[in-house]
Motif scaffolding. Structure first.
Motif, PDB file in Angstrom:
ATOM      1  N   GLY A 167     123.892  30.263 125.885  1.00 47.09           N
ATOM      2  CA  GLY A 167     122.860  30.428 126.891  1.00 47.09           C
ATOM      3  C   GLY A 167     122.387  31.851 127.091  1.00 47.09           C
ATOM      4  O   GLY A 167     121.577  32.118 127.985  1.00 47.09           O
ATOM      5  N   LEU A 168     122.849  32.786 126.250  1.00 46.15           N
ATOM      6  CA  LEU A 168     122.428  34.176 126.392  1.00 46.15           C
ATOM      7  C   LEU A 168     121.040  34.368 125.782  1.00 46.15           C
ATOM      8  O   LEU A 168     120.724  33.811 124.734  1.00 46.15           O
ATOM      9  N   CYS A 169     120.225  35.175 126.431  1.00 52.36           N
ATOM     10  CA  CYS A 169     118.903  35.521 125.916  1.00 52.36           C
ATOM     11  C   CYS A 169     119.049  36.709 124.974  1.00 52.36           C
ATOM     12  O   CYS A 169     119.533  37.772 125.374  1.00 52.36           O
ATOM     13  N   TYR A 170     118.642  36.551 123.736  1.00 57.17           N
ATOM     14  CA  TYR A 170     118.690  37.654 122.781  1.00 57.17           C
ATOM     15  C   TYR A 170     117.537  37.516 121.794  1.00 57.17           C
ATOM     16  O   TYR A 170     117.203  36.430 121.335  1.00 57.17           O
ATOM     17  N   GLY A 171     116.898  38.631 121.515  1.00 56.03           N
ATOM     18  CA  GLY A 171     115.829  38.693 120.533  1.00 56.03           C
ATOM     19  C   GLY A 171     115.981  40.004 119.789  1.00 56.03           C
ATOM     20  O   GLY A 171     116.570  40.077 118.727  1.00 56.03           O
ATOM     21  N   ARG A 172     115.457  41.085 120.410  1.00 60.21           N
ATOM     22  CA  ARG A 172     115.646  42.433 119.867  1.00 60.21           C
ATOM     23  C   ARG A 172     117.115  42.845 119.893  1.00 60.21           C
ATOM     24  O   ARG A 172     117.570  43.629 119.062  1.00 60.21           O
ATOM     25  N   LEU A 173     117.882  42.307 120.844  1.00 62.06           N
ATOM     26  CA  LEU A 173     119.289  42.662 121.009  1.00 62.06           C
ATOM     27  C   LEU A 173     120.039  42.513 119.688  1.00 62.06           C
ATOM     28  O   LEU A 173     119.985  41.472 119.047  1.00 62.06           O
ATOM     29  N   ASP A 174     120.742  43.572 119.290  1.00 60.64           N
ATOM     30  CA  ASP A 174     121.355  43.598 117.963  1.00 60.64           C
ATOM     31  C   ASP A 174     122.777  43.047 118.011  1.00 60.64           C
ATOM     32  O   ASP A 174     123.763  43.786 117.914  1.00 60.64           O
ATOM     33  N   VAL A 175     122.876  41.740 118.129  1.00 60.23           N
ATOM     34  CA  VAL A 175     124.185  41.083 118.212  1.00 60.23           C
ATOM     35  C   VAL A 175     124.702  40.795 116.799  1.00 60.23           C
ATOM     36  O   VAL A 175     123.927  40.560 115.874  1.00 60.23           O
ATOM     37  N   PRO A 176     126.036  40.818 116.597  1.00 61.68           N
ATOM     38  CA  PRO A 176     126.582  40.538 115.266  1.00 61.68           C
ATOM     39  C   PRO A 176     126.591  39.038 114.968  1.00 61.68           C
ATOM     40  O   PRO A 176     126.511  38.204 115.882  1.00 61.68           O
ATOM     41  N   ALA A 177     126.689  38.721 113.698  1.00 62.99           N
ATOM     42  CA  ALA A 177     126.854  37.332 113.271  1.00 62.99           C
ATOM     43  C   ALA A 177     128.339  36.989 113.195  1.00 62.99           C
ATOM     44  O   ALA A 177     129.178  37.869 112.972  1.00 62.99           O
ATOM     45  N   GLN A 178     128.654  35.724 113.365  1.00 65.63           N
ATOM     46  CA  GLN A 178     130.030  35.276 113.196  1.00 65.63           C
ATOM     47  C   GLN A 178     130.438  35.450 111.727  1.00 65.63           C
ATOM     48  O   GLN A 178     129.738  34.964 110.834  1.00 65.63           O
ATOM     49  N   PRO A 179     131.538  36.138 111.449  1.00 68.90           N
ATOM     50  CA  PRO A 179     131.924  36.382 110.050  1.00 68.90           C
ATOM     51  C   PRO A 179     132.096  35.105 109.236  1.00 68.90           C
ATOM     52  O   PRO A 179     131.663  35.042 108.075  1.00 68.90           O
ATOM     53  N   GLU A 180     132.717  34.079 109.846  1.00 67.21           N
ATOM     54  CA  GLU A 180     132.946  32.845 109.088  1.00 67.21           C
ATOM     55  C   GLU A 180     131.637  32.126 108.780  1.00 67.21           C
ATOM     56  O   GLU A 180     131.478  31.527 107.699  1.00 67.21           O
ATOM     57  N   ASP A 181     130.662  32.205 109.688  1.00 68.15           N
ATOM     58  CA  ASP A 181     129.378  31.556 109.429  1.00 68.15           C
ATOM     59  C   ASP A 181     128.551  32.373 108.438  1.00 68.15           C
ATOM     60  O   ASP A 181     127.790  31.805 107.646  1.00 68.15           O
TER      61      ASP A 181
ATOM     62  N   GLU B  63     127.473  35.980 117.355  1.00 72.11           N
ATOM     63  CA  GLU B  63     128.601  36.030 118.291  1.00 72.11           C
ATOM     64  C   GLU B  63     128.074  36.368 119.684  1.00 72.11           C
ATOM     65  O   GLU B  63     128.075  37.527 120.103  1.00 72.11           O
ATOM     66  N   VAL B  64     127.591  35.353 120.360  1.00 75.36           N
ATOM     67  CA  VAL B  64     127.064  35.526 121.717  1.00 75.36           C
ATOM     68  C   VAL B  64     127.543  34.363 122.579  1.00 75.36           C
ATOM     69  O   VAL B  64     127.863  33.284 122.072  1.00 75.36           O
ATOM     70  N   ALA B  65     127.564  34.589 123.882  1.00 74.04           N
ATOM     71  CA  ALA B  65     127.915  33.523 124.814  1.00 74.04           C
ATOM     72  C   ALA B  65     126.800  32.478 124.824  1.00 74.04           C
ATOM     73  O   ALA B  65     125.618  32.803 124.656  1.00 74.04           O
TER      74      ALA B  65
END
Length: 231
Positions: free
Chosen positions: A50-64, A46-48
């Protein structure tokens, strides 16, 4: 991890080491013959765009996450050891998959399976990152610390190589839920290279396409390419 956003998707490499071993498995079939390891990229985050993320602890889309868990539950053989990156986008899939498939042996998160640390670039749009920093990264791809404070590609590959060496003697079949950068790093190393002696240029970094939630099989012969010695 990718070389700028423009190469994030990558391209499919025909006949590559990582693509071997599916042997015409059908949509609902278990994968055969039995691989040594399965590598799975986390579900769509669940990120915008074009966002740069690696270590960043972003959540996954629940449906995916649910889609990927259901697919893996149908396709993976019984009794695998289940390991994952500590990032929540990987952990969510591991935990849901274990609910659906309690025969899988869930293990604690593995730090070496985490995505590359992109330093001060984390959480910022790729399009807004300083051009001078991106140019410096691509020109000294193996040694430049991403985002100024993150990992270099060399350090990232050394971390993966150490994890692979530790796993080399384990004979039980396993599934690893991890990240695209880690899977591409494993691909680079399993072509017979060592992080201590052969670092990729930006042009040489694997551009294999790694779909969200899809299993990549590693056959037993790939284990023999992993050096048992230290860097």
């Amino acid at each position: 991890m990718a070389v700028r956003e423009s190469t994030m998707a990558g391209v499919t490499v025909a006949g590559s080491t990582m693509a071997a071993g599916r042997d015409n498995a059908g949509e609902g079939d278990a994968i055969s013959p039995r691989p040594w390891r399965w590598l799975v990229r986390h579900p769509r985050p669940e990120v915008a765009k074009g966002l740069c993320y690696g270590r960043l602890d972003v959540p996954a889309q629940p449906e995916d996450t649910e889609r990927a868990a259901q697919t893996l539950a149908r396709r993976l053989p019984e009794g695998l050891v289940l390991r994952s990156s500590p990032r929540q986008r990987c952990q969510a899939l591991a935990l849901r998959l274990h609910v659906l498939r309690p025969d899988l042996v869930l293990q604690p998160p593995e730090a070496w399976l985490a995505e590359m640390d992109l330093g001060d670039w984390e959480g910022r749009p790729w399009a807004e990152l300083p051009e001078a920093e991106l140019t410096a990264w691509t020109e000294d791809f193996g040694h430049y610390r991403a985002g100024g404070t993150g990992e270099s590609v060399g350090a990232f590959l050394a971390r993966i190589e150490a994890g692979l060496r530790a796993e080399r003697t384990q004979t039980d079949a396993q599934v690893w839920i991890t990240h695209a950068g880690v899977i591409r790093g494993i691909h680079w190393l399993l072509e017979g290279r060592l992080a201590s002696s052969s670092l990729p240029t930006a042009r040489e970094w694997p551009r294999i396409e790694v779909a969200f939630g899809e299993p990549w099989p590693l056959m037993a012969r790939h284990r023999l390419r992993i050096s048992p010695s230290g860097c």
